[in-house]
Design a protein around this motif. Structure first.
Motif, PDB file in Angstrom:
ATOM      1  N   UNK A   1       0.828  -1.212   0.000  1.00 29.39           N
ATOM      2  CA  UNK A   1       0.000   0.000   0.000  1.00 29.39           C
ATOM      3  C   UNK A   1       0.859   1.257   0.000  1.00 29.39           C
ATOM      4  N   UNK A   2       1.924   1.267   0.803  1.00 29.65           N
ATOM      5  CA  UNK A   2       2.841   2.415   0.810  1.00 29.65           C
ATOM      6  C   UNK A   2       3.439   2.645  -0.578  1.00 29.65           C
TER       7      UNK A   2
ATOM      8  N   UNK B   1       3.680   5.963  -5.492  1.00 25.26           N
ATOM      9  CA  UNK B   1       3.580   6.104  -6.955  1.00 25.26           C
ATOM     10  C   UNK B   1       2.464   7.073  -7.331  1.00 25.26           C
ATOM     11  N   UNK B   2       1.332   7.002  -6.612  1.00 27.18           N
ATOM     12  CA  UNK B   2       0.165   7.813  -6.957  1.00 27.18           C
ATOM     13  C   UNK B   2       0.265   9.261  -6.497  1.00 27.18           C
ATOM     14  N   UNK B   3       0.774   9.501  -5.283  1.00 21.66           N
ATOM     15  CA  UNK B   3       0.729  10.872  -4.760  1.00 21.66           C
ATOM     16  C   UNK B   3       2.091  11.444  -4.381  1.00 21.66           C
ATOM     17  N   UNK B   4       3.144  10.657  -4.527  1.00 21.31           N
ATOM     18  CA  UNK B   4       4.485  11.172  -4.200  1.00 21.31           C
ATOM     19  C   UNK B   4       4.776  11.088  -2.709  1.00 21.31           C
ATOM     20  N   UNK B   5       5.487  12.091  -2.228  1.00 15.74           N
ATOM     21  CA  UNK B   5       5.920  12.088  -0.822  1.00 15.74           C
ATOM     22  C   UNK B   5       4.749  12.440   0.105  1.00 15.74           C
TER      23      UNK B   5
END
Length: 181
Positions: free
Chosen positions: A162-163, A168-172
């Motif tokens: 999940x992390x 990948x989807x939202x960055x940091x």
């Protein structure tokens, strides 16, 4: 009739005992209010909902609901409230473990049984290692070692995956996870 007469002549009383479910969890209202208004919000503040989890377990057995029963109380038990009404712990049972993320995602359900072999009708119903985690203990209760196995085999792999997906989807972002047991 003879047993009844003998027991009553010995000072036994025939009474109805009712299970006292209120004593199973002894939390004060103040402790609950503090947990839900202070501790829990502080623990999850700023965390991604996909990484905030609630895990709980419950025993499942036939006839687990304890009903009121009539019984004889010996003379040394002065009040019905001083008597304990136990639940037989020898019947077939299992423990079910469920975990859900704050975003509504559920982790693989877990079943803890008494036997190391699983009844074939479990597989006939469509359950197997691909969709349910199976563990066994002597009495089918969850223990520390089984909790550790569950963390390693079910929880941690899910959190790692999940992390990675969220990065990948939202960055940091704050990728700390919270597990509420």
């Amino acid at each position: 009739k003879q047993l009844w007469d003998f027991l009553t002549n010995q000072g036994y009383r025939y009474v109805q005992l009712v299970p006292d479910e209120a004593e199973r969890v002894n939390l004060t209202d103040d402790a609950l209010i503090h947990f839900y208004t202070v501790d829990l919000p502080n623990a999850v503040d700023g965390k991604h909902p996909s990484l905030v989890f609630n895990m709980d377990e419950m025993g499942a057995e036939r006839f687990a609901d304890r009903k009121a029963v009539f019984t004889f109380l010996p003379p040394q038990v002065e009040a019905e409230r001083d008597a304990t009404l136990g639940v037989r712990r020898t019947s077939n049972r299992c423990t079910l473990v469920a975990c859900i993320a704050l975003d509504g995602t559920t982790l693989m359900p877990t079943v803890i049984t008494k036997t190391r072999t699983v009844n074939t009708n479990v597989f006939e119903k469509g359950y197997g290692p691909e969709n349910v985690a199976l563990f066994s203990t002597k009495n089918s209760f969850i223990r520390g070692d089984v909790l550790g196995d569950w963390l390693r085999e079910v929880f941690v792999p899910y959190v790692v995956e999940t992390r990675a997906r969220l990065h990948r989807e939202i960055g940091r972002f704050d990728d700390t996870d919270v597990l509420i047991l």
